[in-house]
Design an enzyme around this catalytic site. Structure first.
Site, PDB file in Angstrom:
ATOM      1  N   SER A 155       0.826  -1.209   0.000  1.00  0.00           N
ATOM      2  CA  SER A 155       0.000   0.000   0.000  1.00  0.00           C
ATOM      3  C   SER A 155       0.861   1.261   0.000  1.00  0.00           C
ATOM      4  O   SER A 155       0.544   2.252  -0.662  1.00  0.00           O
ATOM      5  CB  SER A 155      -0.941   0.007   1.212  1.00  0.00           C
ATOM      6  OG  SER A 155      -0.215  -0.049   2.426  1.00  0.00           O
ATOM      7  N   TYR A 156       1.958   1.213   0.729  1.00  0.00           N
ATOM      8  CA  TYR A 156       2.899   2.331   0.763  1.00  0.00           C
ATOM      9  C   TYR A 156       3.486   2.574  -0.625  1.00  0.00           C
ATOM     10  O   TYR A 156       3.528   3.713  -1.109  1.00  0.00           O
ATOM     11  CB  TYR A 156       4.001   2.005   1.772  1.00  0.00           C
ATOM     12  CG  TYR A 156       5.064   3.064   1.953  1.00  0.00           C
ATOM     13  CD1 TYR A 156       4.777   4.267   2.581  1.00  0.00           C
ATOM     14  CD2 TYR A 156       6.366   2.838   1.528  1.00  0.00           C
ATOM     15  CE1 TYR A 156       5.762   5.230   2.776  1.00  0.00           C
ATOM     16  CE2 TYR A 156       7.361   3.786   1.716  1.00  0.00           C
ATOM     17  CZ  TYR A 156       7.045   4.979   2.336  1.00  0.00           C
ATOM     18  OH  TYR A 156       8.022   5.920   2.528  1.00  0.00           O
ATOM     19  N   ALA A 157       3.927   1.499  -1.270  1.00  0.00           N
ATOM     20  CA  ALA A 157       4.503   1.612  -2.609  1.00  0.00           C
ATOM     21  C   ALA A 157       3.474   2.134  -3.608  1.00  0.00           C
ATOM     22  O   ALA A 157       3.793   2.939  -4.477  1.00  0.00           O
ATOM     23  CB  ALA A 157       5.046   0.261  -3.065  1.00  0.00           C
TER      24      ALA A 157
END
Length: 253
Positions: A155-157
């Site tokens: 999700s961060y990426a």
């Protein structure tokens, strides 16, 4: 004369970690600073230190970047206080780092997208009229997690790669107004990383060995100074770029 004398810089997540290092670098060059975050006590301390240490004016506004109304208020307060905006630094981000993709919930994904991608979008859109007036700059933060597909960072990426894509479009759309938009992907020493170093010293040593320069970046000297450059007249012809500040660990063809 200092590089950023009289300039106004808005930094999200500017009270701690990388964001605070960036704030110190800009303050050192004479900029007045607007910092945002979700914890008033941290922001108050950061503002007091910036003003005392560098003799500049600093404003803090408590805000959640994923809240569109809150972002509008931050930009309004910044312009009401200083009369203009020269640089926007979108640094803040929250995510479920370490959670594998199949274990993510929609709420986990929303956390990263709203605090990162939406927040960056909201701040850029609200800041645009004022950056147009000053021929200012935007510095958005992405990550090697997205560039290189780091485990446990789905999700961060996704949020960070979304920010990179949006930044390139903004660079193309806003160039005619003299606004440059660039992306920084840092690998910096932060309080969270310091804690990880103490808890997992062997893993930390292994990680250091994979970095050609054999250290993590200093938020002020290594990350903040590059941001100052990107916001200065020296970088007026630099836009749409992704700069990896990862000590050589982000080597790409």
């Amino acid at each position: 004369m200092k590089k950023m004398e009289g300039k106004v810089v808005l930094i999200t997540g500017g009270a701690r970690g990388i964001g605070y290092g960036i704030a110190k670098a800009f303050a050192e060059e004479g900029a007045n600073i607007v910092i945002t975050g979700r914890t008033a006590s941290t922001l108050i301390e950061a503002r007091e230190n910036l003003e005392a240490d560098y003799g500049i004016e600093a404003l803090f506004v408590v805000a959640d970047g994923g809240d569109e109304t809150a972002v509008k208020n931050v930009v309004k307060q910044a312009v009401d206080r200083f009369g203009k905006l020269d640089c926007l630094v979108n640094n803040a981000q929250v995510s479920k780092s370490g959670t594998m993709l199949v274990d993510h919930t929609k709420e986990d994904f929303d956390l990263a997208i709203y605090s990162g991608l939406y927040a960056t979008f909201f701040y850029m859109r609200e800041a645009f009229p004022y950056l147009k007036e000053t021929k200012g700059s935007v510095i958005n933060f992405a990550s090697g997690a997205g560039l290189f597909g780091k485990l446990g960072q789905s999700s961060y990426a996704a949020a960070k790669e979304g920010i990179r894509g949006m930044s390139r479009v903004a660079a193309a759309e806003w160039g005619e107004f003299g606004i440059n938009v660039n992306v920084v992907c840092p690998l910096a020493m932060t309080p969270g990383l310091e804690k990880w170093k103490d808890e997992y010293p062997k893993l930390y040593d292994q990680t250091i060995q994979s970095i050609p320069l054999k250290r993590f970046a200093d938020p002020e000297k290594d990350i903040g100074r590059v941001c100052v450059f990107l916001a200065s007249d020296d970088a007026s012809y630099v836009t749409g770029e992704t700069i990896t500040l990862q000590g050589g660990s982000g080597l790409r063809p």
